[in-house]
Scaffold this motif. Structure first.
Motif, PDB file in Angstrom:
ATOM      1  N   SER A 261      -8.449  41.055  -7.372  1.00 35.55           N
ATOM      2  CA  SER A 261      -9.829  41.566  -7.426  1.00 35.55           C
ATOM      3  C   SER A 261     -10.776  40.627  -6.685  1.00 35.55           C
ATOM      4  O   SER A 261     -10.468  39.448  -6.464  1.00 35.55           O
ATOM      5  CB  SER A 261     -10.293  41.680  -8.884  1.00 35.55           C
ATOM      6  N   GLY A 262     -11.951  41.173  -6.376  1.00 37.44           N
ATOM      7  CA  GLY A 262     -12.978  40.358  -5.731  1.00 37.44           C
ATOM      8  C   GLY A 262     -13.433  39.237  -6.634  1.00 37.44           C
ATOM      9  O   GLY A 262     -13.694  38.115  -6.190  1.00 37.44           O
ATOM     10  N   THR A 263     -13.537  39.537  -7.911  1.00 41.36           N
ATOM     11  CA  THR A 263     -13.963  38.508  -8.863  1.00 41.36           C
ATOM     12  C   THR A 263     -12.994  37.330  -8.835  1.00 41.36           C
ATOM     13  O   THR A 263     -13.414  36.165  -8.770  1.00 41.36           O
ATOM     14  CB  THR A 263     -14.024  39.118 -10.287  1.00 41.36           C
TER      15      THR A 263
ATOM     16  N   ALA B 246     -27.036  37.674  -7.420  1.00 40.47           N
ATOM     17  CA  ALA B 246     -25.666  37.558  -6.892  1.00 40.47           C
ATOM     18  C   ALA B 246     -24.620  38.045  -7.885  1.00 40.47           C
ATOM     19  O   ALA B 246     -24.750  37.827  -9.096  1.00 40.47           O
ATOM     20  CB  ALA B 246     -25.380  36.102  -6.527  1.00 40.47           C
ATOM     21  N   HIS B 247     -23.582  38.651  -7.348  1.00 40.08           N
ATOM     22  CA  HIS B 247     -22.473  39.115  -8.183  1.00 40.08           C
ATOM     23  C   HIS B 247     -21.815  37.951  -8.906  1.00 40.08           C
ATOM     24  O   HIS B 247     -21.505  38.041 -10.099  1.00 40.08           O
ATOM     25  CB  HIS B 247     -21.443  39.851  -7.315  1.00 40.08           C
ATOM     26  N   ILE B 248     -21.620  36.820  -8.220  1.00 36.70           N
ATOM     27  CA  ILE B 248     -20.924  35.685  -8.858  1.00 36.70           C
ATOM     28  C   ILE B 248     -21.685  35.169 -10.075  1.00 36.70           C
ATOM     29  O   ILE B 248     -21.100  34.600 -10.996  1.00 36.70           O
ATOM     30  CB  ILE B 248     -20.662  34.500  -7.888  1.00 36.70           C
TER      31      ILE B 248
ATOM     32  N   TYR C  36     -22.227  39.159 -12.687  1.00 35.05           N
ATOM     33  CA  TYR C  36     -21.198  40.160 -13.022  1.00 35.05           C
ATOM     34  C   TYR C  36     -19.791  39.584 -13.043  1.00 35.05           C
ATOM     35  O   TYR C  36     -18.828  40.326 -12.934  1.00 35.05           O
ATOM     36  CB  TYR C  36     -21.281  41.340 -12.038  1.00 35.05           C
ATOM     37  N   GLU C  37     -19.665  38.274 -13.102  1.00 32.20           N
ATOM     38  CA  GLU C  37     -18.319  37.708 -13.114  1.00 32.20           C
ATOM     39  C   GLU C  37     -18.073  36.898 -14.384  1.00 32.20           C
ATOM     40  O   GLU C  37     -17.349  35.900 -14.380  1.00 32.20           O
ATOM     41  CB  GLU C  37     -18.040  36.940 -11.794  1.00 32.20           C
ATOM     42  N   MET C  38     -18.690  37.364 -15.469  1.00 31.66           N
ATOM     43  CA  MET C  38     -18.377  36.881 -16.811  1.00 31.66           C
ATOM     44  C   MET C  38     -18.562  35.372 -16.968  1.00 31.66           C
ATOM     45  O   MET C  38     -17.839  34.725 -17.720  1.00 31.66           O
ATOM     46  CB  MET C  38     -16.922  37.257 -17.178  1.00 31.66           C
TER      47      MET C  38
ATOM     48  N   PHE D 170     -13.168  39.069   0.773  1.00 29.18           N
ATOM     49  CA  PHE D 170     -13.549  40.465   1.066  1.00 29.18           C
ATOM     50  C   PHE D 170     -12.660  41.415   0.274  1.00 29.18           C
ATOM     51  O   PHE D 170     -11.531  41.081  -0.091  1.00 29.18           O
ATOM     52  CB  PHE D 170     -13.505  40.766   2.572  1.00 29.18           C
ATOM     53  N   CYS D 171     -13.196  42.612   0.001  1.00 25.69           N
ATOM     54  CA  CYS D 171     -12.489  43.587  -0.838  1.00 25.69           C
ATOM     55  C   CYS D 171     -11.908  44.721   0.000  1.00 25.69           C
ATOM     56  O   CYS D 171     -12.575  45.264   0.882  1.00 25.69           O
ATOM     57  CB  CYS D 171     -13.447  44.183  -1.863  1.00 25.69           C
ATOM     58  N   LEU D 172     -10.672  45.082  -0.334  1.00 30.65           N
ATOM     59  CA  LEU D 172     -10.045  46.269   0.241  1.00 30.65           C
ATOM     60  C   LEU D 172     -10.370  47.494  -0.593  1.00 30.65           C
ATOM     61  O   LEU D 172     -10.220  48.628  -0.134  1.00 30.65           O
ATOM     62  CB  LEU D 172      -8.516  46.082   0.244  1.00 30.65           C
TER      63      LEU D 172
END
Ligand SMILES: Cc1ncc(COP(=O)(O)O)c(C=O)c1O
Length: 364
Positions: free
Chosen positions: A78-80, A103-105, A108-110, A216-218
């Protein structure tokens, strides 16, 4: 009783029509693998990746390294996990990670940057989520022994919660150069960096050249069912591989996933412009609807965020009414909605989404 498609098995199921009645604009993570991906997954050559013996994963990692012009790459679930492994490699416990406040980091990354790396975030507010060196510089902690030290700068391109905004390459380059001069590594959360590259009309290698590591995410706009990659130097990836194992990310015969990832990486970047055009189409339509506040000219990629406070509805109620009309969307907060276009929503789907919003406004 099994459905006819289920009893016919995977190969035929993959030939089912891709269009469904619901227009799902919650995220580009909802895309389902294409028929070609499903076939490749079924036929993938596999081995034990913890022993480095999965040929399909090895090919994917090699291709990712080539596409980004780097020495090495690592496939992660995963991206996380990819972001958090990068943070762990770059930092020491007790340090600070500079990032934008949405930012996601950070959000949203617990809180994994605290739990796993022992760091705290030093978040900075920035218009459209785009940081500048002038703002970053103010938050770099002076080198005094009794205060916590900055360990890393992390940027996000495109910036998800700011509305899929894109870093001008010179702005990102300036931050990287100046951070390096200050002895700081820079990581890129490039979950949607291919969208950024499509918007800029430049290769990903060019727009990420100065970063020490890129995730990067697929599994977002590129349409693969699972998977992300981290790219960087050989030494960085060697350490990252060990932390992936520590986090339980040693996935054995995950070549079945990498097979879809190879198609995502080779073929899907070329179609992202369609998603961007659909997002712009949606934005222009929404901007004309009473009670919705949105600057359509700011929609650069596949994400749009807009304010609905003028409708008198909160985002939970707005989402509920959209769902009644077979359109799915998420709120970011009580008065902000986010829509994300992707390969499973075509122009007709966007037209239906706009009609649904107009329908809500006619009835309230
Ligand atoms: C900007 C950004 N970074 C990282 C991630 C994490 O990706 P994953 O959901 O694969 O953990 C996401 C997911 O939405 C994202 O939007």
């Amino acid at each position: 009783m099994k459905s006819r498609a289920a009893s016919r098995g995977v190969a035929e199921k993959s030939e089912e029509p891709r269009r469904v009645a619901t227009v799902d604009l919650r995220s580009d993570t909802v895309t389902r693998p294409t028929a070609e991906m499903r076939r490749a997954m079924a036929e993938a050559e596999v081995g034990d990746d913890v022993y480095g013996e999965d040929p399909t994963i090895n090919r994917l990692e090699q291709l990712a390294a080539e596409v980004f012009g780097r020495e090495a790459a690592l496939f992660v679930p995963s991206g996380t996990m990819g972001n958090q492994i990068a943070i762990k490699v770059h930092t020491r416990p007790g340090q600070e990670v500079i990032c934008e406040e949405r930012a996601h980091i950070f959000n949203y990354e617990m809180a994994t940057l605290a739990a796993f790396s022992g760091c705290i975030a030093r978040p900075i507010p920035a218009a459209d989520g785009i940081l500048s060196w002038a703002e970053v510089k103010k938050r770099v902690r002076p080198k005094i022994y009794y205060i916590s030290q900055t360990g890393l700068v992390s940027l996000e391109n495109t910036h998800n919660m700011a509305g899929g905004t894109v870093y001008p390459t010179e702005v990102a380059n300036e931050i990287c150069d100046a951070a390096h001069d200050a002895g700081l590594p820079v990581h890129l959360d490039g979950a949607r960096v291919f969208n950024a590259a499509a918007a800029l009309g430049k290769p990903v290698a060019e727009i990420t050249r100065k970063f020490d590591s890129v995730m990067f995410c697929l599994s977002k706009g590129l349409g693969a069912p699972v998977g992300s990659l981290v790219v960087g130097s050989r030494g960085f990836i060697e350490q990252a591989r060990a932390y992936r194992k520590a986090l339980g990310g040693g996935m054995r015969q995950a070549g079945v996933l990498a097979a879809a990832g190879l198609i995502a990486l080779e073929k899907m970047p070329a179609r992202l412009r369609d998603d961007h055009a659909n997002a712009r189409f949606l934005a222009e339509g929404l901007a004309e609807i009473r009670g919705i506040r949105l600057d359509a000219s700011k929609v650069q990629t596949n994400i749009l965020v807009f304010d609905i406070s003028g409708t008198g509805l909160n985002s939970a109620e707005f989402s509920r009414r959209l769902a009644e009309r077979n359109v799915l969307a998420n709120g970011i907060d009580a008065q902000t909605m986010r829509l994300v276009t992707h390969m499973d929503v075509d122009r007709a789907g966007c037209e239906r989404a706009l009609a649904a919003v107009r329908g809500i406004r006619e009835n309230n």
